[in-house]
Write a protein that holds these residues in place. Structure first.
Motif, short mmCIF file in Angstrom:
data_model
loop_
_atom_site.label_atom_id
_atom_site.label_comp_id
_atom_site.label_asym_id
_atom_site.label_seq_id
_atom_site.Cartn_x
_atom_site.Cartn_y
_atom_site.Cartn_z
N ASN A 114 -5.37 1.82 -6.53
CA ASN A 114 -5.82 2.75 -5.49
C ASN A 114 -4.75 3.03 -4.44
O ASN A 114 -4.90 3.98 -3.66
CB ASN A 114 -7.09 2.21 -4.82
CG ASN A 114 -8.29 2.27 -5.74
OD1 ASN A 114 -8.45 3.22 -6.50
ND2 ASN A 114 -9.12 1.25 -5.70
N ASP A 115 -3.69 2.23 -4.43
CA ASP A 115 -2.58 2.49 -3.51
C ASP A 115 -1.77 3.71 -3.92
O ASP A 115 -1.07 4.31 -3.11
CB ASP A 115 -1.66 1.26 -3.42
CG ASP A 115 -2.32 0.08 -2.74
OD1 ASP A 115 -2.03 -0.17 -1.57
OD2 ASP A 115 -3.16 -0.58 -3.39
N THR A 136 -7.99 -1.31 -1.94
CA THR A 136 -6.54 -1.26 -2.01
C THR A 136 -6.00 -2.64 -1.68
O THR A 136 -6.76 -3.54 -1.28
CB THR A 136 -5.97 -0.24 -1.02
OG1 THR A 136 -6.25 -0.70 0.33
CG2 THR A 136 -6.58 1.14 -1.23
N THR A 137 -4.70 -2.83 -1.81
CA THR A 137 -4.14 -4.12 -1.40
C THR A 137 -4.39 -4.36 0.08
O THR A 137 -4.70 -5.48 0.49
CB THR A 137 -2.63 -4.17 -1.69
OG1 THR A 137 -1.99 -3.03 -1.09
CG2 THR A 137 -2.35 -4.19 -3.18
N GLY A 193 3.11 4.01 -1.54
CA GLY A 193 2.11 3.19 -2.19
C GLY A 193 2.70 1.99 -2.90
O GLY A 193 2.19 0.87 -2.79
N ASP A 251 -10.63 -4.21 -7.83
CA ASP A 251 -11.12 -2.91 -7.40
C ASP A 251 -12.31 -2.50 -8.28
O ASP A 251 -13.06 -3.36 -8.75
CB ASP A 251 -9.98 -1.89 -7.43
CG ASP A 251 -9.22 -1.89 -8.76
OD1 ASP A 251 -9.86 -2.16 -9.81
OD2 ASP A 251 -8.01 -1.60 -8.77
#
Length: 296
Positions: A136-137, A93-94, A155, A49
């Motif tokens: 970021n999740d 994000t993932t 998340g 990220d």
């Protein structure tokens, strides 16, 4: 989030390297006892990220102070032929690492797809793969009223499902055993510890935030280890859970060491109020990765 122009330029290096492979007679040369021979380049592929991309709030863009760039500098000392393929994407994000949608990559729909294609095309010549993903999740789960349990649960469940997909995809593309890359991924420091500075309520929230951090990091550790990635324990380097030991900082005075390190190694305690690591913090992260990769 910051512009992706630097990422596109970085990926241009990737594309150029791939095109050169077909006709390559070696971009560097050396002498041995038998005479002159050519050396093909080796590669370090970094994914992640905004930390991997090197975003800095004071310039509002991605930079070359990232831990991935600093790690590359250290690794290159041991292998002058090493080339850095820097794929990190701010805001990733993932889910978007798998499906795409934030940064663009020539010839691939996502960061993971770009990495897998490069790893397959350069089997036996990729020395290192590093990964950071998952923050970021859950970053939006701590707000003015504290931690949102539903947001947190969602998340972390997403990271638990999708991080193993990412790690296993990279392993399949890069290979295993002799000649395969050394794979390492990191867990995260807790930038929300900075709320300690706001008083008694903030101190309670800071302690609560480490519950979220520890849970996320536990899921990350499990997903990495199950898929052959070594863990770069950044949370430990930042003393994330240590409210007992103390450190003294100019302006702020005496603080728990975990809070002091967030103030010293990120932008959280500055006018920017930003979660990202500063150049010193990135150097710390790079050092953790280097120890792990050298140990393996």
């Amino acid at each position: 989030m910051p512009s992706t122009s630097r990422l596109r330029r970085a990926f241009g290096v990737l594309a150029a390297a791939a095109l050169a492979t077909a006709a390559m007679a070696g971009t560097a040369s050396a002498h041995d006892q038998g005479g002159r021979h050519h050396q093909q380049p080796h590669y370090y592929v970094s994914l992640g990220d905004s930390l991997a991309a090197g975003y800095q709030p004071n310039v509002r863009t991605n930079t070359d102070v990232s831990y991935t760039d600093q790690l590359y500098t250290q690794l290159k000392k041991h292998d002058p032929t090493l080339v850095h393929i820097k794929l990190g994407c701010s805001g990733e994000t993932t889910e978007t690492m798998i499906a795409g949608g934030i940064c663009s990559y020539p010839g691939a729909s996502s960061q993971l797809g770009a990495a897998e294609a490069f790893l397959r095309a350069h089997r036996g010549r990729v020395e290192y793969v590093t990964l950071d993903i998952g923050a970021n999740d859950v970053d939006g789960c701590l707000g003015a009223t504290g931690i949102d349990p539903a947001c947190t649960a969602k998340g972390i469940a997403t990271v638990a499902t999708q991080l193993p997909q990412i790690a296993s995809g990279l392993r399949r593309a890069g290979g295993e055993g002799w000649g395969s890359p050394r794979y390492a991924g990191m867990n995260y420091y807790d930038p929300f510890l900075a709320v300690w500075l706001t008083g008694a309520t903030g101190q309670a929230e800071a302690q609560q935030s480490t519950v979220l951090s520890d849970t996320l990091n536990g899921v990350i550790k499990q997903g990495l280890h199950r898929n052959g990635f070594a863990l770069a324990d950044v949370a430990k380097a930042f003393s994330t859970d240590d409210f007992t030991d103390q450190a003294t900082l100019p302006v702020f005075g005496t603080l728990p060491v975990n809070v002091a390190r967030i103030c010293s190694w990120t932008w959280e305690c500055t006018q920017y109020r930003d979660i990202h690591a500063n150049p010193t913090g990135h150097a710390v992260i790079a050092g953790v990765f280097e120890k792990v990769l050298r140990r393996r």
